[in-house]
Design a protein around this motif. Structure first.
Motif, PDB file in Angstrom:
ATOM      1  N   GLU A   1      -3.083  10.123   6.566  1.00  0.00           N
ATOM      2  CA  GLU A   1      -3.990   9.076   6.113  1.00  0.00           C
ATOM      3  C   GLU A   1      -5.443   9.523   6.132  1.00  0.00           C
ATOM      4  OE1 GLU A   1      -5.595   5.595   4.689  1.00  0.00           O
ATOM      5  OE2 GLU A   1      -3.513   6.306   4.651  1.00  0.00           O
TER       6      GLU A   1
ATOM      7  N   VAL B   1       2.450  11.190   4.731  1.00  0.00           N
ATOM      8  CA  VAL B   1       1.053  11.098   4.339  1.00  0.00           C
ATOM      9  C   VAL B   1       0.160  11.280   5.565  1.00  0.00           C
ATOM     10  CG1 VAL B   1       0.924   8.573   4.600  1.00  0.00           C
ATOM     11  CG2 VAL B   1      -0.651   9.755   3.048  1.00  0.00           C
TER      12      VAL B   1
ATOM     13  N   ASP C   1       1.371   6.584  -6.966  1.00  0.00           N
ATOM     14  CA  ASP C   1       0.195   7.318  -7.437  1.00  0.00           C
ATOM     15  C   ASP C   1       0.284   8.803  -7.115  1.00  0.00           C
ATOM     16  OD1 ASP C   1      -0.869   5.046  -8.502  1.00  0.00           O
ATOM     17  OD2 ASP C   1      -2.563   4.885  -7.115  1.00  0.00           O
ATOM     18  N   CYS C   2       0.690   9.149  -5.915  1.00  0.00           N
ATOM     19  CA  CYS C   2       0.758  10.573  -5.564  1.00  0.00           C
ATOM     20  C   CYS C   2       1.843  11.277  -6.363  1.00  0.00           C
ATOM     21  CB  CYS C   2       0.964  10.757  -4.057  1.00  0.00           C
ATOM     22  SG  CYS C   2       2.663  10.823  -3.498  1.00  0.00           S
TER      23      CYS C   2
ATOM     24  N   ARG D   1      -7.765   8.388  -2.301  1.00  0.00           N
ATOM     25  CA  ARG D   1      -6.970   7.255  -2.793  1.00  0.00           C
ATOM     26  C   ARG D   1      -7.621   6.556  -3.990  1.00  0.00           C
ATOM     27  NH1 ARG D   1      -5.860   4.899   1.822  1.00  0.00           N
ATOM     28  NH2 ARG D   1      -3.617   5.364   1.891  1.00  0.00           N
ATOM     29  N   GLU D   2      -8.865   6.187  -3.870  1.00  0.00           N
ATOM     30  CA  GLU D   2      -9.523   5.436  -4.939  1.00  0.00           C
ATOM     31  C   GLU D   2      -9.736   6.296  -6.174  1.00  0.00           C
ATOM     32  OE1 GLU D   2     -13.580   2.785  -5.732  1.00  0.00           O
ATOM     33  OE2 GLU D   2     -13.063   3.425  -3.695  1.00  0.00           O
TER      34      GLU D   2
ATOM     35  N   LYS E   1       2.225   1.725  -3.538  1.00  0.00           N
ATOM     36  CA  LYS E   1       1.181   2.190  -4.456  1.00  0.00           C
ATOM     37  C   LYS E   1       0.848   3.657  -4.202  1.00  0.00           C
ATOM     38  CE  LYS E   1      -3.302   0.815  -6.353  1.00  0.00           C
ATOM     39  NZ  LYS E   1      -3.829   2.179  -6.463  1.00  0.00           N
ATOM     40  N   ASP E   2       0.755   4.044  -2.938  1.00  0.00           N
ATOM     41  CA  ASP E   2       0.444   5.429  -2.611  1.00  0.00           C
ATOM     42  C   ASP E   2       1.522   6.376  -3.105  1.00  0.00           C
ATOM     43  OD1 ASP E   2      -1.879   4.614  -1.389  1.00  0.00           O
ATOM     44  OD2 ASP E   2      -1.152   4.873   0.663  1.00  0.00           O
TER      45      ASP E   2
ATOM     46  N   TYR F   1      -5.662  11.599   2.844  1.00  0.00           N
ATOM     47  CA  TYR F   1      -5.405  10.877   1.600  1.00  0.00           C
ATOM     48  C   TYR F   1      -6.428   9.777   1.353  1.00  0.00           C
ATOM     49  CZ  TYR F   1      -2.863   8.639  -2.205  1.00  0.00           C
ATOM     50  OH  TYR F   1      -2.518   8.118  -3.429  1.00  0.00           O
ATOM     51  N   ALA F   2      -6.935   9.187   2.424  1.00  0.00           N
ATOM     52  CA  ALA F   2      -7.928   8.114   2.277  1.00  0.00           C
ATOM     53  C   ALA F   2      -9.152   8.566   1.500  1.00  0.00           C
ATOM     54  CB  ALA F   2      -8.338   7.590   3.654  1.00  0.00           C
TER      55      ALA F   2
ATOM     56  N   ALA G   1      -6.409   6.706  -7.986  1.00  0.00           N
ATOM     57  CA  ALA G   1      -6.037   5.459  -8.658  1.00  0.00           C
ATOM     58  C   ALA G   1      -6.829   5.269  -9.948  1.00  0.00           C
ATOM     59  CB  ALA G   1      -6.258   4.278  -7.714  1.00  0.00           C
TER      60      ALA G   1
ATOM     61  N   GLN H   1       0.826  -1.207   0.000  1.00  0.00           N
ATOM     62  CA  GLN H   1       0.000   0.000   0.000  1.00  0.00           C
ATOM     63  C   GLN H   1       0.861   1.259   0.000  1.00  0.00           C
ATOM     64  OE1 GLN H   1      -3.691   0.043  -0.078  1.00  0.00           O
ATOM     65  NE2 GLN H   1      -2.893   1.954  -0.929  1.00  0.00           N
TER      66      GLN H   1
END
Length: 238
Positions: A204, A202, A32-33, A211-212, A28-29, A207-208, A215, A25
């Motif tokens: 969280e 981050v 992506d960021c 996130r989706e 991926k974060d 960003y949560a 992505a 995770q």
């Protein structure tokens, strides 16, 4: 050799190094960021012609999407002060204490080994397209062009957060190697070498929320902007 302890990627003009100990995770974060905020900044400004405005827009995007910058530093150095060297030589001399220096050094070694082992790998060509712009020419007879270089480096460990570097300069030195291994002559550099360093973590809870969506927005952008950097052992095992 890093023997699998670190991973390297080219990501929209940024060289991203992540410890293999990072969770999937986290990886991926970071990927992506890094991609999303660079694309957001590049919609507004050219990283080559408006480097400061680009950087401010990029930082604003990082903050908006939940990456808090806790420490930062910037340098504008005459090339004569940096001496001859690669971009890694220049940056390692200037790294502030808040950067994860050991991880940065591992990444620099990874990059050098990757280019030496396979300079023709797709990631190397991708970075050249993303981070170098031919600015002008002094005429067909001279064969001398100005190259604007706008490079980012990101390093991430499982507990260090995200270390970010922004480097930009212009050189009249003809290409004599790949960007990640090229030795630059300070006498060929026009103006100062600009460096900026950031430590980000981050948030969280923020960003949560994104996130989706981030992505999903990147689904059709990764193929053109992201490529794994193969180190020597990867090439030898093929």
């Amino acid at each position: 050799m890093n023997q699998g302890t670190i991973e390297g990627h080219i990501n929209a003009g940024c060289v991203v190094f992540m410890s293999a100990a990072c969770s999937e995770q986290q990886k991926k974060d970071v990927m992506d960021c890094t991609l999303y905020t660079q694309l957001a900044a590049s919609k507004r400004h050219s990283r080559f012609d408006a480097a400061v405005d680009w950087r401010h827009t990029w930082l604003a995007a990082l903050n908006r999407f939940g990456w808090a910058v806790r420490s930062h530093d910037s340098r504008s150095l005459p090339a004569a002060e940096t001496g001859q060297g690669t971009v890694w030589d220049w940056l390692e001399k200037q790294l502030p204490s808040f950067m994860p220096n050991a991880l940065f050094s591992q990444g620099a070694a990874f990059a050098r080994g990757a280019v030496e082992a396979r300079p023709d790998q797709p990631a190397v060509a991708m970075l050249n397209r993303q981070a170098i712009e031919i600015a002008s020419s002094e005429g067909p007879a001279s064969g001398v062009s100005e190259r604007k270089i706008a490079l980012q480096v990101a390093v991430c460990g499982p507990t260090t957060g995200l270390g970010l570097v922004v480097l930009s300069f212009t050189t009249r030195q003809p290409p004599n190697g790949e960007l990640l291994a090229e030795v630059f002559d300070p006498k060929k550099v026009l103006g100062n070498i600009e460096m900026a360093f950031y430590s980000a973590h981050v948030m969280e809870i923020v960003y949560a929320q994104f996130r989706e969506k981030i992505a999903q927005a990147l689904d059709d952008r990764r193929a053109d902007g992201v490529c794994a950097l193969q180190e020597a052992r990867d090439v030898q095992s093929q």
